[in-house]
Enzyme design. Structure first.
Site, PDB file in Angstrom:
ATOM      1  N   ILE A 124       1.404  18.492   8.952  1.00 39.61           N
ATOM      2  CA  ILE A 124       2.078  18.472   7.659  1.00 39.61           C
ATOM      3  C   ILE A 124       3.290  19.540   7.708  1.00 39.61           C
ATOM      4  O   ILE A 124       3.735  20.000   6.482  1.00 39.61           O
ATOM      5  CB  ILE A 124       1.067  18.469   6.430  1.00 39.61           C
ATOM      6  CG1 ILE A 124       0.367  19.815   6.524  1.00 39.61           C
ATOM      7  CG2 ILE A 124       0.330  17.293   6.259  1.00 39.61           C
ATOM      8  CD1 ILE A 124      -0.568  19.961   5.334  1.00 39.61           C
ATOM      9  N   LYS A 157       1.015  -1.119  -0.058  1.00 35.19           N
ATOM     10  CA  LYS A 157      -0.005  -0.010  -0.089  1.00 35.19           C
ATOM     11  C   LYS A 157       0.702   1.339   0.020  1.00 35.19           C
ATOM     12  O   LYS A 157       0.547   2.170  -0.771  1.00 35.19           O
ATOM     13  CB  LYS A 157      -0.888  -0.045   1.214  1.00 35.19           C
ATOM     14  CG  LYS A 157      -1.347   1.395   1.453  1.00 35.19           C
ATOM     15  CD  LYS A 157      -2.395   1.370   2.741  1.00 35.19           C
ATOM     16  CE  LYS A 157      -1.861   1.658   4.095  1.00 35.19           C
ATOM     17  NZ  LYS A 157      -1.979   2.984   4.379  1.00 35.19           N
ATOM     18  N   ASN A 158       1.819   1.285   1.018  1.00 35.16           N
ATOM     19  CA  ASN A 158       2.694   2.565   1.084  1.00 35.16           C
ATOM     20  C   ASN A 158       3.754   2.746  -0.055  1.00 35.16           C
ATOM     21  O   ASN A 158       4.271   3.850   0.044  1.00 35.16           O
ATOM     22  CB  ASN A 158       3.080   2.525   2.711  1.00 35.16           C
ATOM     23  CG  ASN A 158       1.992   2.551   3.443  1.00 35.16           C
ATOM     24  OD1 ASN A 158       0.950   2.935   3.112  1.00 35.16           O
ATOM     25  ND2 ASN A 158       2.368   2.450   4.732  1.00 35.16           N
ATOM     26  N   ASP A 190       3.947   0.414  12.454  1.00 38.15           N
ATOM     27  CA  ASP A 190       2.755  -0.106  11.920  1.00 38.15           C
ATOM     28  C   ASP A 190       2.498  -1.386  12.346  1.00 38.15           C
ATOM     29  O   ASP A 190       1.499  -1.993  12.051  1.00 38.15           O
ATOM     30  CB  ASP A 190       2.857   0.011  10.051  1.00 38.15           C
ATOM     31  CG  ASP A 190       2.579   1.523   9.588  1.00 38.15           C
ATOM     32  OD1 ASP A 190       2.989   1.689   8.538  1.00 38.15           O
ATOM     33  OD2 ASP A 190       2.385   2.280  10.491  1.00 38.15           O
ATOM     34  N   ARG A 215      -8.662  -0.853   4.033  1.00 40.16           N
ATOM     35  CA  ARG A 215      -8.047   0.502   3.388  1.00 40.16           C
ATOM     36  C   ARG A 215      -6.640  -0.051   2.966  1.00 40.16           C
ATOM     37  O   ARG A 215      -5.999   0.152   2.296  1.00 40.16           O
ATOM     38  CB  ARG A 215      -7.843   1.457   4.716  1.00 40.16           C
ATOM     39  CG  ARG A 215      -9.120   2.136   4.904  1.00 40.16           C
ATOM     40  CD  ARG A 215      -8.817   3.475   5.684  1.00 40.16           C
ATOM     41  NE  ARG A 215      -7.865   4.270   5.151  1.00 40.16           N
ATOM     42  CZ  ARG A 215      -7.369   5.675   5.610  1.00 40.16           C
ATOM     43  NH1 ARG A 215      -7.893   5.834   6.686  1.00 40.16           N
ATOM     44  NH2 ARG A 215      -6.517   6.258   5.033  1.00 40.16           N
ATOM     45  N   ARG A 263      -1.055  14.055  12.865  1.00 36.17           N
ATOM     46  CA  ARG A 263      -0.532  13.845  11.687  1.00 36.17           C
ATOM     47  C   ARG A 263      -0.164  15.311  10.970  1.00 36.17           C
ATOM     48  O   ARG A 263      -0.756  15.725  10.005  1.00 36.17           O
ATOM     49  CB  ARG A 263      -1.567  13.104  10.725  1.00 36.17           C
ATOM     50  CG  ARG A 263      -2.073  11.750  11.396  1.00 36.17           C
ATOM     51  CD  ARG A 263      -0.723  10.566  11.429  1.00 36.17           C
ATOM     52  NE  ARG A 263      -0.199  10.232  10.372  1.00 36.17           N
ATOM     53  CZ  ARG A 263      -0.696   9.349   9.650  1.00 36.17           C
ATOM     54  NH1 ARG A 263      -1.649   8.615  10.064  1.00 36.17           N
ATOM     55  NH2 ARG A 263      -0.080   8.694   8.531  1.00 36.17           N
ATOM     56  N   CYS A 318      -5.790  11.321  11.980  1.00 34.72           N
ATOM     57  CA  CYS A 318      -6.675  10.015  12.367  1.00 34.72           C
ATOM     58  C   CYS A 318      -6.466   9.683  13.974  1.00 34.72           C
ATOM     59  O   CYS A 318      -5.609  10.282  14.695  1.00 34.72           O
ATOM     60  CB  CYS A 318      -6.069   9.013  11.643  1.00 34.72           C
ATOM     61  SG  CYS A 318      -4.503   8.744  11.561  1.00 34.72           S
TER      62      CYS A 318
HETATM   63  C1  EPZ Z   1       3.778   7.120   6.491  1.00 34.55           C
HETATM   64  O1  EPZ Z   1       2.915   7.885   7.040  1.00 34.55           O
HETATM   65  C2  EPZ Z   1       2.826   5.907   6.269  1.00 34.55           C
HETATM   66  N1  EPZ Z   1       1.631   5.976   5.545  1.00 34.55           N
HETATM   67  C3  EPZ Z   1       2.318   5.262   7.585  1.00 34.55           C
HETATM   68  O2  EPZ Z   1       1.703   4.154   7.541  1.00 34.55           O
HETATM   69  C4  EPZ Z   1       3.707   4.922   8.478  1.00 34.55           C
HETATM   70  O3  EPZ Z   1       3.129   4.722   9.848  1.00 34.55           O
HETATM   71  C5  EPZ Z   1       4.552   6.435   8.586  1.00 34.55           C
HETATM   72  O4  EPZ Z   1       5.006   6.734   7.369  1.00 34.55           O
HETATM   73  C6  EPZ Z   1       5.701   6.034   9.431  1.00 34.55           C
HETATM   74  O5  EPZ Z   1       6.462   4.917   8.922  1.00 34.55           O
HETATM   75  C7  EPZ Z   1       1.868   5.866   4.166  1.00 34.55           C
HETATM   76  O6  EPZ Z   1       3.025   5.805   3.523  1.00 34.55           O
HETATM   77  C8  EPZ Z   1       0.789   6.194   3.271  1.00 34.55           C
HETATM   78  P1  EPZ Z   1       5.775  10.418   8.900  1.00 34.55           P
HETATM   79  P2  EPZ Z   1       3.263   9.429   7.036  1.00 34.55           P
HETATM   80  O7  EPZ Z   1       5.375  11.625   8.226  1.00 34.55           O
HETATM   81  O8  EPZ Z   1       4.173   9.907   5.824  1.00 34.55           O
HETATM   82  C9  EPZ Z   1       5.443  13.405  12.451  1.00 34.55           C
HETATM   83  C10 EPZ Z   1      -0.317   2.749   7.716  1.00 34.55           C
HETATM   84  O9  EPZ Z   1      -0.800   2.111   8.661  1.00 34.55           O
HETATM   85  N2  EPZ Z   1       5.121  14.481  11.383  1.00 34.55           N
HETATM   86  O10 EPZ Z   1       6.845   9.519   8.583  1.00 34.55           O
HETATM   87  O11 EPZ Z   1       2.239  10.301   7.401  1.00 34.55           O
HETATM   88  C11 EPZ Z   1       3.939  12.414  12.449  1.00 34.55           C
HETATM   89  O12 EPZ Z   1       2.788  13.261  13.167  1.00 34.55           O
HETATM   90  C12 EPZ Z   1       0.316   4.236   7.765  1.00 34.55           C
HETATM   91  O13 EPZ Z   1       0.056   2.124   6.753  1.00 34.55           O
HETATM   92  C13 EPZ Z   1       5.209  15.842  11.478  1.00 34.55           C
HETATM   93  O14 EPZ Z   1       5.539  16.210  12.829  1.00 34.55           O
HETATM   94  O15 EPZ Z   1       4.614   9.362   8.407  1.00 34.55           O
HETATM   95  C14 EPZ Z   1       4.499  11.320  13.032  1.00 34.55           C
HETATM   96  O16 EPZ Z   1       4.573  11.366  14.495  1.00 34.55           O
HETATM   97  C15 EPZ Z   1       0.166   4.762   9.219  1.00 34.55           C
HETATM   98  N3  EPZ Z   1       5.346  16.613  10.829  1.00 34.55           N
HETATM   99  C16 EPZ Z   1       6.059  11.134  12.425  1.00 34.55           C
HETATM  100  O17 EPZ Z   1       6.110  12.621  11.939  1.00 34.55           O
HETATM  101  C17 EPZ Z   1       4.971  16.298   9.332  1.00 34.55           C
HETATM  102  O18 EPZ Z   1       4.980  17.515   8.587  1.00 34.55           O
HETATM  103  C18 EPZ Z   1       5.981  10.161  11.298  1.00 34.55           C
HETATM  104  O19 EPZ Z   1       5.293  10.737  10.253  1.00 34.55           O
HETATM  105  C19 EPZ Z   1       5.001  15.177   9.092  1.00 34.55           C
HETATM  106  C20 EPZ Z   1       4.975  14.109  10.117  1.00 34.55           C
END
Ligand code: EPZ
Length: 417
Positions: A123, A22-23, A305, A398, A121, A116
């Site tokens: 950005i 998926k990812n 995950d 999902r 989450r 969620c």
């Molecule tokens: C990706 O999410 C995956 N989703 C997530 O999988 C996975 O858990 C995550 O990476 C970590 O490996 C997809 O690829 C679609 P991050 P992402 O940005 O990109 C913080 C699943 O179940 N953060 O690495 O959203 C954030 O809040 C999903 O398949 C900021 O603070 O993860 C989190 O605490 C769940 N500011 C941490 O970083 C930002 O701008 C990791 O987030 C972005 C993130």
């Protein structure tokens, strides 16, 4: 209905083919907007998040067609357009469209991607990096509006290796003239695969798999045919499920090289793993052995995950386990559901929980509220005495093509209702 029914305590025995990732698939589908021509993708998982992304691409004017196991995406007729609110809100991965749409259309307006249950989450890391490349962001009637005259290269550094922010920078930079440097990049396999996909179209990305990427912009990205690798989290879910009820299983096409951390934890808990060229054969002890501490971490650490699934398995493991969640701030929500089955937890703080294994859980009615927590409730139910019912299957769909089909192939007594 939207639920799953499980008759517990059937030892697993059998083999299952692991679906596409998926990812890995989601950012690659977003990146198809950068390619002048058709993209042919193999092994794309048939899951609702992929259908949602394809719906967004079609709304933008892309031509999308499934040809049995092959997905054909042609973005030549794509045009600037809004991304429907309900789709953007329902799917966090709509944020992956920022980079490609700014590169191609120089603007995009979208709903702020939904947070969620596992965390806020934010950005901010995405926005900060793209601002450094010349993008301006304004809040327009509660929507995020991004625009740029022309993206310019930059020397960037992420304070945290966000997967999504890394992927957005890569997609914004691949066709931006000049060299963009990204320090502190995420190294997750899905980021590596996105880079390999883009390089197969003629991009120039160096440092793949490291936390320092060098992206030299190219004028054109050509058509390509690319295979999505198997999903390491789905494979890890089924591997850990074997501890719920014992037995053995063969995980066909499991992406072993991306599963070091979960395989290491499985061996610590007493599984015997035999690697073959097309998968992993696993044999499980009657009860998961001692595992005093697990910390989730960025790749190649233990993946966040799989934290919920591991927590479910430790409910009947030997001894106590301290589980530390270091990536998301609210990823212990399933504890209240597992307690309905007789599980024993002690919250140490918001990032740490101690689980004490009990000999058996009892079947119960539970509610899934998010993807990986829902899968974890199914895993717990597999080993429980009696029948369990898990509502909220839509969350599990999902990310899992058909968790009931897969687990039935491994011998579980499980049906969706
Ligand atoms: C990706 O999410 C995956 N989703 C997530 O999988 C996975 O858990 C995550 O990476 C970590 O490996 C997809 O690829 C679609 P991050 P992402 O940005 O990109 C913080 C699943 O179940 N953060 O690495 O959203 C954030 O809040 C999903 O398949 C900021 O603070 O993860 C989190 O605490 C769940 N500011 C941490 O970083 C930002 O701008 C990791 O987030 C972005 C993130």
């Amino acid at each position: 209905m939207d639920s799953i029914r499980v008759q517990g305590m059937a030892p697993l025995q059998g083999k299952v083919k692991i679906q596409g990732s998926k990812n890995a698939a989601l950012p690659i589908l977003a990146a198809s907007l950068l390619i002048e021509g058709q993209v042919l993708l193999e092994n794309v998982p048939k899951i609702s998040d992929v259908y949602g992304m394809l719906h967004i691409l079609e709304e933008l004017g892309c031509h999308v067609r499934w040809e049995r196991e092959l997905l054909r995406v042609d973005s030549r007729r794509a045009k600037l357009g809004g991304i429907s609110a309900e789709l953007a809100k329902s799917m966090r991965s709509s944020i992956f469209l920022l980079g490609p749409m700014l590169s191609r259309f120089h603007e995009v307006t979208m709903e702020y991607p939904g947070g969620c249950v596992i965390g806020k989450r934010p950005i901010d890391l995405h926005l900060e990096a793209l601002r450094r490349m010349g993008v301006q962001f304004v809040d327009e009637n509660g929507q995020l509006r991004a625009s740029v005259k022309a993206l310019h290269p930059a020397a960037l550094e992420l304070p945290f290796p966000s997967v999504g922010a890394t992927e957005n920078v890569i997609m914004a930079a691949v066709k931006t003239e000049g060299v963009t440097l990204l320090r502190g990049a995420a190294r997750e396999p899905e980021v590596q695969v996105l880079c390999e996909f883009l390089n197969s179209c003629g991009a120039s990305i160096l440092g793949i798999g490291t936390n320092f990427l060098r992206i030299e912009g190219v004028r054109h990205l050509r058509e390509t045919r690319f295979r999505i690798p198997s999903d390491r989290i789905v494979a890890g879910t089924y591997l850990l499920a074997g501890f719920s009820c014992g037995g053995s299983m063969f995980l066909e096409e499991a992406p072993l090289r991306h599963m070091e951390a979960v395989c290491s934890v499985a061996q610590k808990m007493g599984a015997t793993l035999t690697v073959s060229e097309n998968g992993i054969y696993a044999q499980f002890p009657e009860r998961a052995g001692e595992l005093p501490l697990v910390r989730t971490n960025i790749y190649p650490g233990f993946p966040t995950d799989l934290q919920s699934v591991l927590l479910a398995v430790r409910c009947t493991g030997r001894g106590k386990t301290l589980v530390q969640e270091n990536i998301f701030e609210n990823r212990f929500r399933i504890i209240d559901e597992l307690k309905k089955m007789g599980a024993c937890f002690r919250m140490v703080n918001e990032r740490e929980v101690e689980v004490t294994g009990v000999p058996k859980l009892l079947g119960a009615s539970m509610e899934a509220r998010e993807l990986r927590g829902g899968a974890a409730l199914v895993v717990a139910a597999l080993g429980a005495k009696g029948e369990s019912r898990i509502s909220g299957r839509r969350f599990i769909d999902r990310g899992y093509e058909n968790i009931c089909r897969d687990l039935r192939e491994l011998g579980a007594r499980i049906v969706s209702e």
